[in-house]
Write a protein that holds these residues in place. Sequence first.
Motif, PDB file in Angstrom:
ATOM      1  N   UNK A 185       8.626  22.553  -8.554  1.00 22.16           N
ATOM      2  CA  UNK A 185       7.380  22.841  -7.825  1.00 22.16           C
ATOM      3  C   UNK A 185       6.891  24.248  -8.166  1.00 22.16           C
ATOM      4  N   UNK A 186       7.802  25.225  -8.166  1.00 30.76           N
ATOM      5  CA  UNK A 186       7.445  26.625  -8.470  1.00 30.76           C
ATOM      6  C   UNK A 186       6.834  26.736  -9.860  1.00 30.76           C
ATOM      7  N   UNK A 187       7.479  26.119 -10.850  1.00 33.21           N
ATOM      8  CA  UNK A 187       7.003  26.175 -12.235  1.00 33.21           C
ATOM      9  C   UNK A 187       5.631  25.501 -12.352  1.00 33.21           C
ATOM     10  N   UNK A 188       5.451  24.356 -11.673  1.00 33.39           N
ATOM     11  CA  UNK A 188       4.156  23.646 -11.707  1.00 33.39           C
ATOM     12  C   UNK A 188       3.034  24.493 -11.101  1.00 33.39           C
ATOM     13  N   UNK A 189       3.329  25.150  -9.960  1.00 28.60           N
ATOM     14  CA  UNK A 189       2.324  26.002  -9.318  1.00 28.60           C
ATOM     15  C   UNK A 189       1.929  27.165 -10.236  1.00 28.60           C
ATOM     16  N   UNK A 190       2.924  27.823 -10.824  1.00 26.88           N
ATOM     17  CA  UNK A 190       2.674  28.968 -11.718  1.00 26.88           C
ATOM     18  C   UNK A 190       1.884  28.507 -12.944  1.00 26.88           C
TER      19      UNK A 190
END
Length: 197
Positions: free
Chosen positions: A183-188
């Motif tokens: 999720x973190x990587x997708x948001x960034x």
Amino acid sequence: MFAEFFTPEQIAILTQIILIDLVLAGDNAIIIGMVASKFPPEQRKKVIFWGIGGAVILRIILTLLTAYLLQITGLRLIGGLLLLYIVYKLYVDVIKGSETEEDIKVDSSSFLKAIWTVLLADFTMSLDNVLGVAGAAGEHYGLLVFGLVLSIVLMATAATLISGWIKKYRWIAWLGLLAILIVAVELIYTDIKILFF
């Protein structure tokens, strides 16, 4: 029949939400239980009731705010970076097994102070849960609501059980961390793509 209601993408998102909730929702109830344990039995139920009630209200407000804020370009990048920090913190606390109980000072002299301790702890701990679930759900608002309801149910009923599972079966914690990391990587990535390409 299940496939008729959910697309493969929605099933993947739902799985992420459940994993995030499993790893993060238990902490809140453990805090409430720890604070309540410092009180006599008749006050204990009140601390648990008001603690969970306050946590539910906080979680609803934070979910609505986060879902709105994550639509703003630039804030997803900040949210993603915050989730990366949360992944690291959870790795240290859950996987490496450092004791977080010592960090919580409970003043059992006052009922209101106890409720304040619970709400303060819950605010900081709800933020990671809400960010993770809102980030995973994206624009699937039905799944976002499902994640909110699931986190509340898990927090109110199954926290001790979940924390026991995570201690016994480390792979659940690893799966949860992986889901939050994705999720973190997708948001960034989403914001970097909009901002720089």
